[in-house]
Design an enzyme around this catalytic site. Sequence first.
Site, mmCIF file in Angstrom:
data_model
loop_
_atom_site.group_PDB
_atom_site.id
_atom_site.type_symbol
_atom_site.label_atom_id
_atom_site.label_comp_id
_atom_site.label_asym_id
_atom_site.label_seq_id
_atom_site.Cartn_x
_atom_site.Cartn_y
_atom_site.Cartn_z
ATOM 1 N N ASP A 190 -8.592 -4.078 4.813
ATOM 2 C CA ASP A 190 -7.672 -5.190 4.289
ATOM 3 C C ASP A 190 -8.607 -6.582 4.146
ATOM 4 O OD1 ASP A 190 -6.274 -7.327 3.243
ATOM 5 O OD2 ASP A 190 -4.417 -6.815 4.541
ATOM 6 N N GLU A 209 -9.374 5.373 0.320
ATOM 7 C CA GLU A 209 -9.345 6.682 1.059
ATOM 8 C C GLU A 209 -7.952 6.520 2.148
ATOM 9 O OE1 GLU A 209 -11.544 7.281 4.947
ATOM 10 O OE2 GLU A 209 -12.373 5.214 4.500
ATOM 11 N N LYS A 213 -6.723 -7.936 12.963
ATOM 12 C CA LYS A 213 -5.459 -7.848 13.728
ATOM 13 C C LYS A 213 -5.190 -6.222 13.687
ATOM 14 C CE LYS A 213 -2.736 -8.673 9.441
ATOM 15 N NZ LYS A 213 -1.785 -9.736 8.713
ATOM 16 N N ALA A 236 -2.766 -4.526 12.739
ATOM 17 C CA ALA A 236 -2.067 -4.030 11.473
ATOM 18 C C ALA A 236 -3.418 -3.512 10.364
ATOM 19 C CB ALA A 236 -1.289 -4.739 10.726
ATOM 20 N N ASN A 237 -4.523 -4.183 10.702
ATOM 21 C CA ASN A 237 -5.781 -3.981 9.861
ATOM 22 C C ASN A 237 -6.655 -3.208 10.332
ATOM 23 O OD1 ASN A 237 -4.755 -5.581 7.642
ATOM 24 N ND2 ASN A 237 -5.701 -7.345 8.486
ATOM 25 N N VAL A 239 1.019 -1.019 0.046
ATOM 26 C CA VAL A 239 -0.107 0.131 0.106
ATOM 27 C C VAL A 239 0.872 1.380 0.113
ATOM 28 C CG1 VAL A 239 -1.800 1.115 1.144
ATOM 29 C CG2 VAL A 239 -1.657 -1.107 1.333
ATOM 30 N N ASP A 277 -9.370 -11.861 9.090
ATOM 31 C CA ASP A 277 -8.165 -11.431 9.489
ATOM 32 C C ASP A 277 -7.952 -10.217 10.072
ATOM 33 O OD1 ASP A 277 -5.264 -11.719 9.373
ATOM 34 O OD2 ASP A 277 -5.020 -10.740 7.562
#
Length: 459
Positions: A171, A103, A149, A151-152, A35, A147
């Site tokens: 994600d 975004e 977590k 980080a998401n 990303v 998923d």
Amino acid sequence: MGIDVGERRAAGPTEVASGRYVLGREIGRGGTARVFLARDRLLRREVAVKVFRARAEDPEELRVQEAETKLIASLNHAALTTLHDAGIDVTDPERPQVYLVMEHVRGGDLRERLRRGPLCPLQVAWLGTDLGGGLAYLHQAGFAHRDIKPANVLLDAADAGEERIRGKLADFGISSLIGSVRAGDALTGTAAYLSPEQAEGEDAGPESDVYSLGLVLLEALTGAVAFPGDVTASAMARLDRDPVVPASVPEGLATILRGMTARDRRARMPLDEAVPAFLDWIVDDRVRRREDQGQGSESARIAAARRYDVLDTAPEDAFDEVTELVRRTLHVPVAIVAVVDEERAYFKSRRGVGLPQLPRAVTSEFAESEGLGTWNIPDVLAVPSLRSHPFVAGEPHVRSALAAPLLTHDGHSIGRILACDTAPRTFDAEDVATLEGFSRIVMRELELRLASRRALFRS
């Protein structure tokens, strides 16, 4: 032109969609994509562009990538990332490559934020409200995330000084239709946040997402992963025990988190109960804060002021810049950043006054009657307890004042930022909003310094 940014050189940004999007620095990466922060030249705004790492080698691989695009495009919720655009690069017709334009959420992700330390209970409750609502919407649309977590989880306001932190789920690359994953194929996601049924290879449904979200919120509160270790140890540990919710977690939040992380998926608290429970806790917390503003909370307020270690240090340039901006923006001769301890109001920065501090008692009666909000005083002579104030009775002869509280993330007022005029004056709503904005800047500076000290001591 091709957009295989995985192979791009550092010579310059890569253009996407015939130059409409200009890719800058990388802001995230996963197993299938990277990303990048990008500039939308047409609409003149920042966006995030997700580019799949590998070009699709076969129709099935391209189908999976297109499925994520269609899923994101079908969703519309404040707690889910918004898809602006998508495209398929066909520079190499045999190996087309999908990219998504989404975004840009400015606060970074929760994983990055937790490196600076855990969130406060109120911030976690707000995150639970946002993310739980977004996840419920996703489930109602017929999908499981699979998923969840840190980080998401993207943050609109990741700064520790922001009480109302806002979260968005990102994600959806391994999201699936609920019930469409066969048993034995469900061990997908990140080991530390898998549900017990995922660890056993069962189908991952809505209850699995609830469990993973509970682990993420617990980590946000404690700063520690509930099930650390290698993939096998982490995945199997949750089959033998529930995650530990420390005694330091407020009981109301602890009850919700225990409910969300029950090992038996049938006993797990559903989101239509968890989200209202988070909101109820937030309301109760605000009531508790108001009740605690009496003498009983003064020791906690003093402790909050002292943790920033600024009460006995010299005034600093950073705060001098703020008070100078207050003077110029609000067109006042006097601006002060004051931190208050047991006996004094200590001026971390001052413009238009000579004294470096004042006894706290000179405004204690007014402060107790006016509470924690922003004080807007058109004529100080109309307030009997302020007529003898040294800055009113003597130089600089203040006649009107606006004072916004310096609020910590856990609800304590450690002082005020003041804008004062030497003539009676009515400060309007825009003036109030401006000064409150400067107050938040001061608190962000203090929080960043505190976070830097903590990181230094940990390293």
